[in-house]
Design a protein around this motif. Structure first.
Motif, PDB file in Angstrom:
ATOM      1  N   PHE A  73      -5.791  -7.368  -7.417  1.00 47.60           N
ATOM      2  CA  PHE A  73      -4.881  -8.468  -7.118  1.00 47.60           C
ATOM      3  C   PHE A  73      -5.340  -9.739  -7.819  1.00 47.60           C
ATOM      4  CE2 PHE A  73      -2.996 -11.946  -4.812  1.00 47.60           C
ATOM      5  CZ  PHE A  73      -1.714 -11.485  -4.563  1.00 47.60           C
ATOM      6  N   PRO A  74      -4.444 -10.487  -8.462  1.00 52.90           N
ATOM      7  CA  PRO A  74      -3.047 -10.095  -8.690  1.00 52.90           C
ATOM      8  C   PRO A  74      -2.967  -9.025  -9.763  1.00 52.90           C
ATOM      9  CG  PRO A  74      -3.516 -12.183  -9.763  1.00 52.90           C
ATOM     10  CD  PRO A  74      -4.762 -11.825  -9.008  1.00 52.90           C
ATOM     11  N   GLY A  75      -2.015  -8.135  -9.604  1.00 54.89           N
ATOM     12  CA  GLY A  75      -1.855  -7.021 -10.530  1.00 54.89           C
ATOM     13  C   GLY A  75      -1.245  -5.840  -9.831  1.00 54.89           C
ATOM     14  N   ARG A  76      -1.593  -4.652 -10.297  1.00 64.46           N
ATOM     15  CA  ARG A  76      -0.971  -3.450  -9.740  1.00 64.46           C
ATOM     16  C   ARG A  76      -1.465  -3.208  -8.324  1.00 64.46           C
ATOM     17  NH1 ARG A  76      -4.506   1.132 -10.474  1.00 64.46           N
ATOM     18  NH2 ARG A  76      -6.338   0.595 -11.717  1.00 64.46           N
ATOM     19  N   ALA A  77      -0.569  -2.775  -7.465  1.00 64.49           N
ATOM     20  CA  ALA A  77      -0.904  -2.465  -6.079  1.00 64.49           C
ATOM     21  C   ALA A  77      -0.973  -0.953  -5.905  1.00 64.49           C
ATOM     22  CB  ALA A  77       0.153  -3.057  -5.149  1.00 64.49           C
ATOM     23  N   SER A  78      -1.621  -0.508  -4.829  1.00 67.74           N
ATOM     24  CA  SER A  78      -1.709   0.941  -4.620  1.00 67.74           C
ATOM     25  C   SER A  78      -2.273   1.303  -3.255  1.00 67.74           C
ATOM     26  CB  SER A  78      -2.600   1.572  -5.705  1.00 67.74           C
ATOM     27  OG  SER A  78      -3.906   1.016  -5.665  1.00 67.74           O
ATOM     28  N   GLY A  79      -2.268   0.364  -2.308  1.00 66.01           N
ATOM     29  CA  GLY A  79      -3.002   0.564  -1.071  1.00 66.01           C
ATOM     30  C   GLY A  79      -2.338   1.409  -0.008  1.00 66.01           C
ATOM     31  N   TYR A  80      -1.003   1.544  -0.030  1.00 66.58           N
ATOM     32  CA  TYR A  80      -0.330   2.315   1.015  1.00 66.58           C
ATOM     33  C   TYR A  80      -0.411   3.803   0.665  1.00 66.58           C
ATOM     34  CZ  TYR A  80       2.146  -2.007   2.556  1.00 66.58           C
ATOM     35  OH  TYR A  80       2.493  -3.268   3.007  1.00 66.58           O
ATOM     36  N   ALA A  81      -1.594   4.345   0.682  1.00 63.59           N
ATOM     37  CA  ALA A  81      -1.788   5.726   0.235  1.00 63.59           C
ATOM     38  C   ALA A  81      -3.094   6.266   0.785  1.00 63.59           C
ATOM     39  CB  ALA A  81      -1.819   5.777  -1.299  1.00 63.59           C
ATOM     40  N   GLU A  82      -3.228   7.603   0.747  1.00 62.72           N
ATOM     41  CA  GLU A  82      -4.454   8.226   1.235  1.00 62.72           C
ATOM     42  C   GLU A  82      -5.646   7.960   0.324  1.00 62.72           C
ATOM     43  OE1 GLU A  82      -3.394  12.125   3.767  1.00 62.72           O
ATOM     44  OE2 GLU A  82      -2.865  12.300   1.652  1.00 62.72           O
ATOM     45  N   TYR A  83      -5.382   7.714  -0.948  1.00 59.64           N
ATOM     46  CA  TYR A  83      -6.444   7.401  -1.908  1.00 59.64           C
ATOM     47  C   TYR A  83      -5.981   6.238  -2.780  1.00 59.64           C
ATOM     48  CZ  TYR A  83      -8.720  11.821  -0.712  1.00 59.64           C
ATOM     49  OH  TYR A  83      -9.332  12.849  -0.042  1.00 59.64           O
ATOM     50  N   ALA A  84      -6.940   5.398  -3.169  1.00 56.29           N
ATOM     51  CA  ALA A  84      -6.640   4.281  -4.066  1.00 56.29           C
ATOM     52  C   ALA A  84      -7.822   4.070  -5.000  1.00 56.29           C
ATOM     53  CB  ALA A  84      -6.357   3.013  -3.275  1.00 56.29           C
ATOM     54  N   VAL A  85      -7.515   3.630  -6.199  1.00 54.56           N
ATOM     55  CA  VAL A  85      -8.542   3.328  -7.195  1.00 54.56           C
ATOM     56  C   VAL A  85      -8.745   1.824  -7.243  1.00 54.56           C
ATOM     57  CG1 VAL A  85      -8.940   3.229  -9.684  1.00 54.56           C
ATOM     58  CG2 VAL A  85      -8.312   5.395  -8.613  1.00 54.56           C
ATOM     59  N   ALA A  86     -10.012   1.410  -7.318  1.00 57.73           N
ATOM     60  CA  ALA A  86     -10.334  -0.015  -7.374  1.00 57.73           C
ATOM     61  C   ALA A  86     -11.488  -0.248  -8.333  1.00 57.73           C
ATOM     62  CB  ALA A  86     -10.726  -0.520  -5.990  1.00 57.73           C
ATOM     63  N   PRO A  87     -11.470  -1.366  -9.070  1.00 54.73           N
ATOM     64  CA  PRO A  87     -12.670  -1.759  -9.809  1.00 54.73           C
ATOM     65  C   PRO A  87     -13.843  -1.912  -8.839  1.00 54.73           C
ATOM     66  CG  PRO A  87     -10.777  -3.049 -10.513  1.00 54.73           C
ATOM     67  CD  PRO A  87     -10.348  -2.294  -9.286  1.00 54.73           C
ATOM     68  N   ALA A  88     -15.011  -1.456  -9.229  1.00 53.69           N
ATOM     69  CA  ALA A  88     -16.165  -1.480  -8.338  1.00 53.69           C
ATOM     70  C   ALA A  88     -16.451  -2.880  -7.813  1.00 53.69           C
ATOM     71  CB  ALA A  88     -17.388  -0.929  -9.066  1.00 53.69           C
ATOM     72  N   GLY A  89     -16.256  -3.897  -8.643  1.00 56.18           N
ATOM     73  CA  GLY A  89     -16.559  -5.264  -8.246  1.00 56.18           C
ATOM     74  C   GLY A  89     -15.574  -5.875  -7.280  1.00 56.18           C
ATOM     75  N   HIS A  90     -14.453  -5.196  -7.022  1.00 55.11           N
ATOM     76  CA  HIS A  90     -13.473  -5.700  -6.052  1.00 55.11           C
ATOM     77  C   HIS A  90     -13.833  -5.315  -4.627  1.00 55.11           C
ATOM     78  CE1 HIS A  90      -9.939  -6.182  -9.134  1.00 55.11           C
ATOM     79  NE2 HIS A  90     -11.029  -6.834  -9.478  1.00 55.11           N
ATOM     80  N   LEU A  91     -14.814  -4.437  -4.457  1.00 53.28           N
ATOM     81  CA  LEU A  91     -15.140  -3.890  -3.146  1.00 53.28           C
ATOM     82  C   LEU A  91     -16.395  -4.527  -2.577  1.00 53.28           C
ATOM     83  CD1 LEU A  91     -14.562  -0.117  -3.975  1.00 53.28           C
ATOM     84  CD2 LEU A  91     -13.014  -1.621  -2.688  1.00 53.28           C
ATOM     85  N   ALA A  92     -16.452  -4.585  -1.240  1.00 56.31           N
ATOM     86  CA  ALA A  92     -17.643  -5.003  -0.517  1.00 56.31           C
ATOM     87  C   ALA A  92     -17.984  -3.916   0.499  1.00 56.31           C
ATOM     88  CB  ALA A  92     -17.417  -6.335   0.193  1.00 56.31           C
ATOM     89  N   ARG A  93     -19.247  -3.855   0.861  1.00 63.69           N
ATOM     90  CA  ARG A  93     -19.667  -2.872   1.864  1.00 63.69           C
ATOM     91  C   ARG A  93     -19.136  -3.293   3.238  1.00 63.69           C
ATOM     92  NH1 ARG A  93     -23.137   0.871   0.900  1.00 63.69           N
ATOM     93  NH2 ARG A  93     -23.961  -0.273  -0.899  1.00 63.69           N
ATOM     94  N   LEU A  94     -18.466  -2.379   3.928  1.00 58.63           N
ATOM     95  CA  LEU A  94     -17.921  -2.683   5.252  1.00 58.63           C
ATOM     96  C   LEU A  94     -19.055  -2.674   6.269  1.00 58.63           C
ATOM     97  CD1 LEU A  94     -15.299  -3.153   6.917  1.00 58.63           C
ATOM     98  CD2 LEU A  94     -15.275  -0.688   7.335  1.00 58.63           C
ATOM     99  N   PRO A  95     -19.287  -3.808   6.954  1.00 60.11           N
ATOM    100  CA  PRO A  95     -20.379  -3.845   7.937  1.00 60.11           C
ATOM    101  C   PRO A  95     -20.157  -2.849   9.071  1.00 60.11           C
ATOM    102  CG  PRO A  95     -19.577  -6.061   7.446  1.00 60.11           C
ATOM    103  CD  PRO A  95     -18.595  -5.102   6.837  1.00 60.11           C
ATOM    104  N   ASP A  96     -21.251  -2.359   9.634  1.00 58.45           N
ATOM    105  CA  ASP A  96     -21.159  -1.425  10.750  1.00 58.45           C
ATOM    106  C   ASP A  96     -20.440  -2.053  11.941  1.00 58.45           C
ATOM    107  OD1 ASP A  96     -22.518   0.486   9.275  1.00 58.45           O
ATOM    108  OD2 ASP A  96     -24.482   0.004  10.141  1.00 58.45           O
ATOM    109  N   ALA A  97     -20.494  -3.373  12.034  1.00 58.10           N
ATOM    110  CA  ALA A  97     -19.868  -4.063  13.165  1.00 58.10           C
ATOM    111  C   ALA A  97     -18.344  -4.064  13.089  1.00 58.10           C
ATOM    112  CB  ALA A  97     -20.379  -5.499  13.240  1.00 58.10           C
ATOM    113  N   LEU A  98     -17.766  -3.715  11.933  1.00 57.60           N
ATOM    114  CA  LEU A  98     -16.317  -3.726  11.766  1.00 57.60           C
ATOM    115  C   LEU A  98     -15.792  -2.310  11.618  1.00 57.60           C
ATOM    116  CD1 LEU A  98     -15.771  -6.657   9.205  1.00 57.60           C
ATOM    117  CD2 LEU A  98     -15.852  -6.760  11.702  1.00 57.60           C
TER     118      LEU A  98
END
Length: 335
Positions: free
Chosen positions: A115-140
């Motif tokens: 984002f901004p750009g191509r979307a793809s999230g309403y799906a069982e699998y999605a591709v993302a650039p590695a740098g767009h992701l963060a580790r989800l904390p155990d608390a969430l």
């Protein structure tokens, strides 16, 4: 079912929520520097329904060019299912950097992706650039993980640009919504006094987030009740946004999250500065990781208003367009 396809919600035409159709589609394959995420939950955001209607409020010559069929959605939370090759051609997962963390299959991740750009999230699998992701904390959990990225990054990045001073006062309009309730908490964490504007039913929620004052706009004219604020953070905008100008002190700033008519000539007469430079939230795993630290500590709470299964994405869009949400809408996809 085979491992080359997946369930996704796609739109083959622009229009009402009913254009969102759940169907089997090819599963994406991660390219160089990308990660394949098994999506557990996806956030529902305003750009999703703006795109569904082909951005009718934007002049045709300025509209993003969308190619149909389209899978909406930019907020995802899930687990790493596969890694694409490194950009330099080395084996997958071999190269780590701030822009490309060393993700491993099975890692819990979330992000505002592509984002901004191509979307793809309403799906069982999605591709993302590695740098767009963060580790989800155990608390969430994954529902909170999908609710946080776009709204949280919008508030975080915009406030980082505005730099409101500790001890100043901010008027937050639409304070109970996705961006609003997170901005309220980030402002309070920065030592800013917050006057929150929302309908009366949201008062207990916003009091619980620590606002200093609450104004029910359905019972009180905000411009009559509030004076001398330093910053107007307006998450609503619209043609009547200028009515809020008298609430600011001379020298105060107007910071619109969405487009609004702030009558520049009138604002200038009142000695106000209107933030009118083009600004857009951007994907950033690093920024999201900073927000995650606050969320994991309890300093920021992510509110999930309602949860819908993927097959009911159209119902989620209908609910979103009714407005008056307390937090975010989320699609549950797996888990």
């Amino acid at each position: 079912m085979d491992d080359t396809t997946m369930w996704a919600v796609r739109m083959h035409a622009f229009g009402d929520p009913e254009v969102l159709v759940r169907e089997r589609v090819p599963r994406p394959v991660p390219g160089p520097g990308e990660v394949l995420v098994r999506v557990h939950a996806a956030g529902v955001n305003p750009p999703d329904w703006y795109a569904r209607r082909n951005f009718p409020t934007i002049p045709a010559e300025l509209r993003p060019r969308l190619t149909l069929p389209l899978i909406p959605g930019s907020d995802i939370s899930g687990t790493v299912a596969a890694l694409g090759p490194s950009p330099d051609g080395s084996p997958e997962g071999a190269t780590a950097s701030p822009a490309r963390p060393a993700w491993q299959v099975g890692d819990r991740v979330h992000g505002l992706v592509n984002f901004p750009g191509r979307a793809s999230g309403y799906a069982e699998y999605a591709v993302a650039p590695a740098g767009h992701l963060a580790r989800l904390p155990d608390a969430l959990d994954h529902l909170a993980g999908a609710a946080l990225p776009m709204a949280g990054l919008t508030a975080h990045q915009y406030l980082a640009r505005l730099r409101p001073a500790p001890g100043s006062t901010a008027l937050v309009v639409g304070a109970a919504g996705g961006v609003g309730h997170l901005a309220v908490q980030l402002l309070r964490a920065g030592g800013v006094r917050v006057v929150a504007v929302a309908s009366g039913r949201h008062e207990p929620f916003l009091r619980g987030l620590g606002v200093d004052r609450f104004v029910d706009y359905t019972a009180t004219r905000v411009e009559d009740a509030v004076r001398d604020v330093d910053l107007l953070l307006d998450t609503v905008g619209g043609p009547d946004a200028h009515r809020l100008l008298p609430a600011l002190r001379p020298g105060g700033r107007v910071a619109p999250v969405f487009l609004g008519d702030y009558r520049p000539e009138r604002a200038a007469e009142l000695g106000l500065a209107v933030e009118d430079r083009p600004w857009q939230v951007r994907s950033s795993g690093a920024d999201l990781a900073a927000l995650d630290t606050l969320a994991a500590s309890g300093a920021v709470r992510v509110a999930v208003a309602e949860v819908f299964p993927l097959a009911e994405a159209a119902a989620a869009h209908r609910r979103a367009e009714q407005g008056h949400l307390q937090g975010k809408l989320v699609l549950r996809i797996a888990g």
